[in-house]
Design a protein around this motif. Structure first.
Motif, PDB file in Angstrom:
ATOM      1  N   SER A  52     -13.957   9.745  59.997  1.00 40.72           N
ATOM      2  CA  SER A  52     -12.807   8.875  59.756  1.00 40.72           C
ATOM      3  C   SER A  52     -12.072   8.766  61.091  1.00 40.72           C
ATOM      4  CB  SER A  52     -11.886   9.457  58.675  1.00 40.72           C
ATOM      5  OG  SER A  52     -12.536   9.493  57.418  1.00 40.72           O
ATOM      6  N   SER A  53     -12.720   8.130  62.051  1.00 45.39           N
ATOM      7  CA  SER A  53     -12.215   8.152  63.425  1.00 45.39           C
ATOM      8  C   SER A  53     -11.060   7.189  63.647  1.00 45.39           C
ATOM      9  CB  SER A  53     -13.338   7.814  64.405  1.00 45.39           C
ATOM     10  OG  SER A  53     -13.728   6.456  64.267  1.00 45.39           O
ATOM     11  N   THR A  54     -10.954   6.156  62.824  1.00 44.61           N
ATOM     12  CA  THR A  54      -9.972   5.081  62.987  1.00 44.61           C
ATOM     13  C   THR A  54      -9.986   4.513  64.409  1.00 44.61           C
ATOM     14  OG1 THR A  54      -8.042   6.472  63.570  1.00 44.61           O
ATOM     15  CG2 THR A  54      -8.510   6.140  61.236  1.00 44.61           C
ATOM     16  N   LEU A 112     -11.195  11.574  67.342  1.00 47.45           N
ATOM     17  CA  LEU A 112     -11.621  11.847  65.970  1.00 47.45           C
ATOM     18  C   LEU A 112     -13.082  11.502  65.719  1.00 47.45           C
ATOM     19  CD1 LEU A 112      -8.482  10.631  63.962  1.00 47.45           C
ATOM     20  CD2 LEU A 112      -9.062  12.951  64.723  1.00 47.45           C
ATOM     21  N   CYS A 113     -13.786  11.078  66.754  1.00 47.17           N
ATOM     22  CA  CYS A 113     -15.208  10.769  66.591  1.00 47.17           C
ATOM     23  C   CYS A 113     -16.037  12.051  66.499  1.00 47.17           C
ATOM     24  CB  CYS A 113     -15.704   9.935  67.782  1.00 47.17           C
ATOM     25  SG  CYS A 113     -15.067   8.259  67.832  1.00 47.17           S
ATOM     26  N   ARG A 135     -18.983   5.303  73.930  1.00 48.62           N
ATOM     27  CA  ARG A 135     -20.329   4.785  74.173  1.00 48.62           C
ATOM     28  C   ARG A 135     -21.329   5.402  73.196  1.00 48.62           C
ATOM     29  NH1 ARG A 135     -20.198   5.043  79.460  1.00 48.62           N
ATOM     30  NH2 ARG A 135     -20.926   7.208  79.568  1.00 48.62           N
ATOM     31  N   ARG A 136     -21.214   6.701  73.006  1.00 51.36           N
ATOM     32  CA  ARG A 136     -22.112   7.390  72.074  1.00 51.36           C
ATOM     33  C   ARG A 136     -21.875   6.922  70.635  1.00 51.36           C
ATOM     34  NH1 ARG A 136     -21.389  13.652  70.492  1.00 51.36           N
ATOM     35  NH2 ARG A 136     -23.108  13.838  68.976  1.00 51.36           N
ATOM     36  N   ASN A 169      -9.628  -1.622  68.796  1.00 50.34           N
ATOM     37  CA  ASN A 169      -9.452  -0.277  69.329  1.00 50.34           C
ATOM     38  C   ASN A 169     -10.479  -0.056  70.425  1.00 50.34           C
ATOM     39  OD1 ASN A 169     -11.958   0.993  68.030  1.00 50.34           O
ATOM     40  ND2 ASN A 169     -10.851   0.223  66.231  1.00 50.34           N
ATOM     41  N   ASN A 170     -10.324   1.027  71.182  1.00 51.70           N
ATOM     42  CA  ASN A 170     -11.197   1.267  72.331  1.00 51.70           C
ATOM     43  C   ASN A 170     -12.596   1.702  71.939  1.00 51.70           C
ATOM     44  OD1 ASN A 170      -9.360   0.711  74.464  1.00 51.70           O
ATOM     45  ND2 ASN A 170      -8.330   2.651  74.075  1.00 51.70           N
ATOM     46  N   VAL A 171     -12.748   2.356  70.801  1.00 57.07           N
ATOM     47  CA  VAL A 171     -14.059   2.874  70.416  1.00 57.07           C
ATOM     48  C   VAL A 171     -14.963   1.765  69.903  1.00 57.07           C
ATOM     49  CG1 VAL A 171     -15.284   4.397  68.819  1.00 57.07           C
ATOM     50  CG2 VAL A 171     -13.219   5.207  69.978  1.00 57.07           C
TER      51      VAL A 171
END
Length: 578
Positions: free
Chosen positions: A153-155, A160-161, A15-16, A199-201
């Motif tokens: 580089s969270s992919t 990785l965020c 969310r952030r 992806n979920n993010v």
């Protein structure tokens, strides 16, 4: 009183992160709701193309800058001060923001950084009277996996965020050294292991040609950005087909080079470091609107890659316009046509487009086209490739997901699992089998006369990118037509030929024959009118793949130009061999 269960850790992170991304789009670039497509897309609402929306919300100058130039003419316009880098980059960033609102293609909008970079380039040109480099002011985008200092580089993984990279990937530094401007990073699939970029993010990236169909993966965001003209050139990575498949899905061009041609280092770490050196090494590759644009980019990058990437060699890229000597007895270019990988039969529209390309090429007196039987090595290599790319057992990826209790997206739930990494002896066995298959594949390119002398018999192969048209979301069926060329280290590129029309659909005509395999059965479902309305394919791109032997990247560029010109009647590019 109801008890609410606490959120899993990944949820507030996502969310952030989405809030951070949204804040990067200026309010004045927000698209009026009347222009936004309906979500979720439904067949009953039509094909939901987003390609025409930018022309409704951009200024005439922005449309001209983002649509009317090739890479060559854009760079010339900048160098001759027909418009400033700041003006041009502002136009491309605005268009990228529009593309994102229509397709969800971006992970990291870098609009502020791009604007600062453009102003610097304008000052440099004013002060020095010359450009910083041969790509001065060129707007490019990169797959989210490439590190950019100070940027995630969270992919699309919550774990990785908000962990920004400490330095640039070598390819990023190379591009910047030549004057390029990076406008954004783009979306990818969860685990980088599916062919639909969700992806979920960040959510799902939508295909701008037809939002009912996949945008491809794993460089899906790049395919969309180039198709939507949010950048002039995009850079992805390819292990199973991850620049070629998004190019096919979005109707653009792509180029998967051999190892050592472009820097690959500086990627998000998703497997145990060093593991790809034991298995199969991915490569970086460009996507663009034309093969001419790709050739120009490769001409600038390849000779310099060895200065930047420890995984690169010092090479050349000769853009000679003269005779291209082929393997034919009189110097003809000999092109082989491969119609089946032995595991999955191609569907009628794909067979039709191969036949159309073959017919066009046969009309050229100095091109020879031959049908090629499916090499056994090509069929057998697919299982070896599948095993080699999974030797790490997905352990690190599993830990990243587990650390924030992040679930697998639905498509991955039956496809991703962790296991013990392969023992070294098993890796050695797989690599030994790979060597055998590489040797067997040599036979497709050459022949031996009765005196034992070996000569080249094919210059290139054309084959499908996939055995089916661009499928609906989450229905991409097989990697067999793309992944083995990474294992063999063959350069391979995608050329969009034309769109699907109603005649291609053969409505009411079932597919004959028997299934070759489980993957073939899945492919046939994409044509079975009990499981799909074939009209969903209308307007999507039909593409071909062009392949040459390893390290013949420059030759691939010239042959792709030749094929593209012949098939589409282009008048630019290398001359036909005389």
């Amino acid at each position: 009183m109801a008890i609410t269960s606490p959120e899993a850790p990944w949820v507030p992170i996502a969310r952030r992160k989405q809030g951070h991304r949204n804040a990067c789009i200026p309010p004045q670039w927000r698209i009026p709701s009347a222009h936004l497509p309906k979500d979720p897309p439904r067949f009953a609402d039509g094909l939901q193309s987003a390609l025409d929306v930018p022309s409704k919300v951009l200024s005439k100058e922005e449309i001209k800058i983002t649509e009317d130039y090739t890479v060559a003419t854009f760079l010339e316009a900048i160098s001759r001060r027909r418009f400033s880098a700041e003006t041009a980059i502002d136009a491309f960033c605005h268009r990228a923001a529009v593309a994102h609102q229509l397709t969800n293609c971006l992970t990291e909008p870098l609009f502020k950084q791009a604007a600062e970079r453009a102003r610097f380039l304008d000052r440099y040109l004013d002060e020095h009277g010359t450009t910083l480099g041969p790509l001065h002011g060129l707007p490019v985008s990169v797959k989210d996996t490439f590190d950019i200092k100070g940027v995630d580089s969270s992919t699309g993984l919550a774990a990785l965020c908000f962990k920004p990279a400490e330095k640039n990937a070598p390819l990023v530094d190379l591009l910047l050294s030549l004057g390029a401007v990076i406008v954004a990073k783009t979306n990818v699939p969860q685990t980088l292991s599916s062919l639909d970029s969700i992806n979920n993010v960040f959510g799902r990236t939508m295909n701008p040609v037809n939002r009912l169909c996949t945008a491809g993966g794993s460089s899906g965001g790049e395919g969309v950005m180039v198709a939507m003209k949010g950048s002039l050139v995009g850079f992805g990575t390819d292990l199973g087909g991850s620049v070629r498949i998004p190019a096919m899905a979005n109707g653009v061009y792509s180029f998967k080079p051999s190892n050592s041609r472009l820097p690959y280092g500086g990627q998000a770490v998703l497997v145990t470091e060093g593991m790809t050196r034991l298995g199969v090494q991915p490569v970086s590759g460009p996507l663009a609107r034309s093969i001419d644009d790709i050739n120009l980019i490769m001409k600038e990058l390849v000779p310099r890659a060895g200065l930047w990437g420890e995984d690169c060699v010092f090479g050349e890229w000769n853009d000679a316009q003269g005779r291209l000597q082929g393997a034919g007895p009189n110097g003809e270019i000999v092109i082989g046509v491969l119609r089946c990988d032995g595991n999955c039969t191609i569907l009628p529209p794909v067979d039709q487009i191969l036949s159309e390309v073959t017919s066009s090429l046969k009309k050229q007196p100095n091109i020879k086209v031959v049908e090629v039987s499916t090499p056994t090595a090509w069929t057998q290599s697919q299982s070896v490739m599948d095993n080699l790319i999974s030797i790490d057992g997905g352990v690190l990826m599993g830990k990243l997901l587990e650390s924030t209790q992040e679930p697998l997206v639905p498509w991955m739930q039956s496809r991703f699992k962790t296991s013990e990494p392969c023992q070294l002896t098993e890796v050695a066995r797989l690599q030994a089998r790979r060597t055998e298959l590489e040797y067997e594949m040599l036979q497709i390119w050459s022949e031996v006369d009765r005196y034992g002398r070996r000569t080249r018999k094919l210059d290139a192969i054309i084959c499908p990118v996939a055995p089916h048209p661009v499928p609906e979301i989450d229905r991409y069926n097989t990697l067999g037509y793309t992944n083995v060329f990474v294992m063999f280290d063959y350069p391979a590129g995608t050329i969009p030929i034309r769109d699907v029309v109603e005649q291609d659909l053969r409505l009411g005509q079932p597919l004959g024959g028997e299934s070759l395999s489980i993957s073939d059965a899945g492919c046939r479902e994409l044509w079975d009118e009990r499981t799909v309305n074939r009209k969903v394919y209308l307007g999507t791109s039909l593409s071909i793949q062009v392949v040459v032997p390893r390290l013949e990247d420059e030759k691939l560029g010239r042959i792709m130009t030749l094929i593209d010109r012949v098939v589409k009647g282009h008048t630019t590019g290398p001359k036909l061999p005389e």
